[in-house]
Design an enzyme around this catalytic site. Structure first.
Site, PDB file in Angstrom:
ATOM      1  N   ARG A 165      24.382   3.294  61.875  1.00 57.04           N
ATOM      2  CA  ARG A 165      25.661   3.817  60.698  1.00 57.04           C
ATOM      3  C   ARG A 165      25.490   4.229  59.130  1.00 57.04           C
ATOM      4  NH1 ARG A 165      29.286  -1.194  62.475  1.00 57.04           N
ATOM      5  NH2 ARG A 165      28.806  -2.507  60.749  1.00 57.04           N
TER       6      ARG A 165
ATOM      7  N   ASP B 114      26.893   5.695  55.280  1.00 57.23           N
ATOM      8  CA  ASP B 114      28.258   6.272  55.412  1.00 57.23           C
ATOM      9  C   ASP B 114      29.034   7.254  55.108  1.00 57.23           C
ATOM     10  OD1 ASP B 114      28.770   2.968  55.539  1.00 57.23           O
ATOM     11  OD2 ASP B 114      27.457   2.475  53.362  1.00 57.23           O
TER      12      ASP B 114
ATOM     13  N   ARG C  39      22.207   1.313  48.195  1.00 51.98           N
ATOM     14  CA  ARG C  39      22.799   2.135  47.038  1.00 51.98           C
ATOM     15  C   ARG C  39      23.262   0.494  45.978  1.00 51.98           C
ATOM     16  NH1 ARG C  39      27.937   4.332  49.872  1.00 51.98           N
ATOM     17  NH2 ARG C  39      29.340   4.674  48.095  1.00 51.98           N
TER      18      ARG C  39
END
Length: 251
Positions: free
Chosen positions: A49, A51, A195
């Protein structure tokens, strides 16, 4: 019949991959288009998944259908005509009945794109740097990722995973035209991992922390010690790899 479907999307207009109660998700739009084309109800299970705002140059998902004739360029063309312009199917491949897009993946590769100077054509597709960074130093730090397996320091807190262990196989910054691109490959990734790694590498590149500090952050297994998470729109899922035996024919 179970199929893997390979596709790309620009994540700018979506609240990530997974269906959300409070915004439009890629999964919802993609599933609706597939059901419209197939004229039957399907569940679409993706390799992972992404973001909100994250892009995919290559996402893979699986679905089951009564149809056994979907491996064709014509099917891809017709499906793309139903999908919006920011989602595009590349190919559809028959797989073993128990093949799973998420659990059978043996590696995933992400890219993070940054650029310097003002560029109106990169808005939402890469992240602008306002201060110079030492990319050589950042690459020394990035190479240290291959020495570790526990990445708790780079994981979003309170996630439902059983382990924070990942095997990083490749991590490097390279200049591509007017961009710097960080490519990282691992067997799996934690929520927000790329990230927060990039944010911490930025601290190395700005010489706020040393390469030794970077290693100590990993060893601390504490998210609070790492740098901030960089913006989502510079991140791309670019490749998901599977063992050859799950495919019913060459792809």
């Amino acid at each position: 019949m179970r199929y893997f479907i390979y596709f790309a999307y620009n994540g700018t207009n979506y609240n990530g991959w997974q269906i959300q109660p409070n915004g439009i998700a890629v999964q919802e739009v993609f599933t609706n288009a597939l059901q419209t084309f197939l004229r039957e109800s399907v569940d679409v299970i993706a390799a992972g998944r992404t973001d909100s705002g994250v892009h995919a140059k290559q996402m893979v998902a699986h679905f089951d259908t009564t149809r056994d004739d979907l491996q064709s360029d014509e099917v891809v063309r017709r499906l793309n005509s139903i999908l919006p312009r920011d989602i595009a199917v590349d190919k559809i491949i028959k797989v073993q009945p128990n093949a799973h897009a998420r659990f059978d993946a043996i590696s995933r590769t992400y890219e993070y794109h940054v650029y310097q100077g003002k560029n109106v054509f990169k808005e939402n597709l890469a992240v602008r740097l306002f201060n110079p960074l030492d990319f050589d130093l950042m690459n020394i730090a990035a190479s240290k990722l291959l020495d570790y397996t526990d990445f708790t320091s780079f994981s979003k807190l309170h996630t439902d995973v059983k382990t924070n262990n990942c095997i990083v196989k490749y991590a490097k910054w390279e200049q591509q035209n007017d961009e710097w691109v960080f490519t990282i490959e691992a067997d799996r990734f934690l929520r927000n991992m790329v990230r927060s790694i990039v944010g911490t590498l930025f601290d190395v590149g700005a010489q706020k922390i040393s390469v030794d500090d970077f290693c100590k952050i990993i060893e601390a297994k504490d998210r609070c010690k790492a740098g901030v998470s960089v913006p989502a729109h510079g991140l791309y899922l670019v490749k998901v790899e599977y063992p050859a035996e799950i495919f019913l024919m060459a792809h």
